[in-house]
Design a protein around this motif. Structure first.
Motif, short mmCIF file in Angstrom:
data_model
loop_
_atom_site.label_atom_id
_atom_site.label_comp_id
_atom_site.label_asym_id
_atom_site.label_seq_id
_atom_site.Cartn_x
_atom_site.Cartn_y
_atom_site.Cartn_z
N ARG A 99 3.42 -36.61 34.84
CA ARG A 99 3.48 -36.78 36.29
C ARG A 99 4.91 -36.72 36.81
N GLN A 100 5.83 -37.40 36.12
CA GLN A 100 7.22 -37.40 36.56
C GLN A 100 7.83 -36.00 36.44
N ALA A 101 7.50 -35.29 35.36
CA ALA A 101 8.02 -33.93 35.20
C ALA A 101 7.49 -33.00 36.29
N LEU A 102 6.21 -33.11 36.60
CA LEU A 102 5.63 -32.30 37.68
C LEU A 102 6.28 -32.61 39.02
N ARG A 103 6.52 -33.88 39.26
CA ARG A 103 7.14 -34.29 40.53
C ARG A 103 8.55 -33.71 40.68
N ASN A 104 9.23 -33.51 39.57
CA ASN A 104 10.58 -32.97 39.61
C ASN A 104 10.61 -31.44 39.48
N VAL A 122 9.33 -21.27 38.90
CA VAL A 122 10.76 -21.53 39.06
C VAL A 122 11.07 -22.93 38.53
N ILE A 123 12.11 -23.01 37.70
CA ILE A 123 12.54 -24.29 37.15
C ILE A 123 14.01 -24.50 37.47
N PHE A 124 14.34 -25.64 38.08
CA PHE A 124 15.72 -26.04 38.29
C PHE A 124 16.07 -27.04 37.20
N ALA A 125 16.77 -26.56 36.19
CA ALA A 125 16.99 -27.35 34.97
C ALA A 125 17.68 -28.68 35.25
N SER A 126 18.57 -28.72 36.23
CA SER A 126 19.33 -29.95 36.49
C SER A 126 18.46 -31.07 37.05
N ASN A 127 17.24 -30.76 37.43
CA ASN A 127 16.33 -31.79 37.93
C ASN A 127 15.84 -32.74 36.83
N TRP A 128 16.10 -32.39 35.60
CA TRP A 128 15.62 -33.20 34.47
C TRP A 128 16.23 -34.60 34.52
N ASP A 129 15.40 -35.58 34.73
CA ASP A 129 15.81 -36.99 34.73
C ASP A 129 15.51 -37.54 33.34
N GLN A 130 16.51 -37.56 32.49
CA GLN A 130 16.31 -37.89 31.08
C GLN A 130 15.99 -39.36 30.85
N ILE A 131 16.20 -40.19 31.85
CA ILE A 131 15.86 -41.61 31.73
C ILE A 131 14.36 -41.82 31.89
N ARG A 132 13.72 -40.98 32.70
CA ARG A 132 12.32 -41.21 33.07
C ARG A 132 11.33 -40.43 32.21
N THR A 134 10.95 -37.16 28.82
CA THR A 134 11.60 -36.40 27.75
C THR A 134 11.40 -34.90 27.95
N PHE A 135 12.08 -34.13 27.11
CA PHE A 135 11.88 -32.69 27.10
C PHE A 135 10.44 -32.34 26.72
N VAL A 136 9.87 -33.10 25.82
CA VAL A 136 8.48 -32.87 25.42
C VAL A 136 7.55 -33.07 26.62
N ASP A 137 7.85 -34.04 27.47
CA ASP A 137 7.05 -34.23 28.68
C ASP A 137 7.14 -33.01 29.60
N ILE A 138 8.33 -32.42 29.68
CA ILE A 138 8.49 -31.20 30.47
C ILE A 138 7.64 -30.08 29.89
N LEU A 143 2.79 -26.60 30.01
CA LEU A 143 1.56 -26.15 29.35
C LEU A 143 0.32 -26.54 30.16
N LEU A 144 0.32 -27.75 30.70
CA LEU A 144 -0.80 -28.19 31.53
C LEU A 144 -0.93 -27.32 32.77
N SER A 145 0.19 -26.99 33.38
CA SER A 145 0.19 -26.13 34.56
C SER A 145 -0.35 -24.74 34.22
N LEU A 146 0.09 -24.21 33.08
CA LEU A 146 -0.40 -22.90 32.66
C LEU A 146 -1.89 -22.93 32.36
N GLU A 147 -2.36 -24.02 31.76
CA GLU A 147 -3.79 -24.15 31.48
C GLU A 147 -4.60 -24.08 32.77
N THR A 148 -4.07 -24.68 33.82
CA THR A 148 -4.76 -24.66 35.12
C THR A 148 -4.74 -23.26 35.72
N MET A 149 -3.58 -22.62 35.70
CA MET A 149 -3.44 -21.31 36.34
C MET A 149 -4.14 -20.19 35.60
#
Length: 299
Positions: A99-104, A122-132, A134-138, A143-149
């Motif tokens: 959810r947090q990754a999708l929101r960002n 489109v991905i803006f890499a600097s949006n990654w909030d590493q405190i909230r 992980t990269f695996v969450d991204i 993958l979840l987004s692609l599954e939907t599309m």
């Protein structure tokens, strides 16, 4: 033009594209699907959890109806999920990390397609909030987004284009990208997902992203390497006219006029039209600089 019931979601021009580019023939679709399905017995070590016609068809389209290559991709799809069970636990948009990754904006999806009918991510890499998260969450969010599309037949034929803007991406953020994580992403997207990627474009990348690319390059297929141009934001107008292509950077300004949406928006109300600015749900004009520096979306 004769069509198969599994082609009912395709426009006339997309049907022609499927015939010419993918060798998709309505009179042979059922046989093609069965040819792939018959190979499942050769991999008893894999649990093929879904083998219906519509599902197998997307793998055939991703591999231009080469039966063995389509089966190989189908097997890798399920094998990847078996090998990384933790990634696919609670694999839905309500999962906190996803959810947090999708929101960002991992990923952002433009409401329009390119002139080839490909969906633009489109991905803006600097949006990654590493405190909230992980990269695996991204990766899970992508993958979840692609599954939907990929449920949409048009996208099974036309595919996707991925644009990654590295503006303001820090060395500290890059230090979290280990070779193992990057390989996990490559295996999940390149080798184990039934999508056609027309290109992965890097823009505004710093020097250390070039260094990271040299690490992951050996894991990329030759076809993928040709579709990941690394060379900054420069674009030769003569080549553009010659090839009839649009440089990915030309899509970035359009974000000021078009919303970035989450592909799971239809299922989760909190993923509304997103302007990527904190504190507003509207879509005001944004400069390229503000697009690169914003930290999270507002939905």
């Amino acid at each position: 033009m004769m069509t198969h019931t599994l082609q009912s979601g395709l426009r006339a021009d997309t049907l022609e594209k499927a015939r010419v580019e993918l060798c998709e023939r309505p009179d042979a679709i059922q046989q093609d699907i069965q040819e792939v399905r018959d190979m499942i017995v050769t991999r008893p070590d894999i649990g093929f959890l879904r083998t219906d016609d519509a599902f197998v068809l997307r793998f055939l389209r991703a591999r231009k109806f080469h039966h063995f290559e389509a089966f190989k991709l189908l097997a890798q799809y399920f094998e990847y999920r078996q090998q990384h069970l933790d990634m696919f636990k609670n694999f839905k948009a309500t999962d906190q990390g996803i959810r947090q990754a999708l929101r960002n904006g991992f990923p952002g999806v433009l409401s329009h397609s390119d002139h080839y009918g490909r969906k633009i991510l489109v991905i803006f890499a600097s949006n990654w909030d590493q405190i909230r998260y992980t990269f695996v969450d991204i990766l899970r969010a992508i993958l979840l987004s692609l599954e939907t599309m990929i449920e949409e037949p048009e996208l099974q034929v036309n595919g996707f284009v991925l644009i990654i803007d590295w503006s303001n991406f820090s060395f500290k953020q890059a230090s979290k990208l280990t070779p193992g994580m990057l390989r996990l992403a490559i295996e999940g997207l390149q080798d184990s997902f039934p999508a056609r990627f027309g290109g992965v474009h890097f823009v505004n990348q710093p020097w250390f992203i070039h260094a990271l690319y040299t690490v992951i390059r050996p894991f990329l297929k030759e076809k993928t390497r040709k579709r990941v141009p690394i060379g900054g934001g420069a674009w030769n107008p003569a080549k553009r006219r010659q090839r009839g292509r649009q440089h990915p950077a030309t899509f970035i300004p359009r974000l000021s006029a078009r919303p970035i949406t989450s592909p799971t928006a239809n299922h989760h109300h909190h993923h509304r039209r997103c302007c990527r600015l904190t504190g507003t749900t509207e879509n005001p004009p944004l400069s390229g600089r503000s697009l690169g520096s914003c930290r999270r979306c507002c939905c």
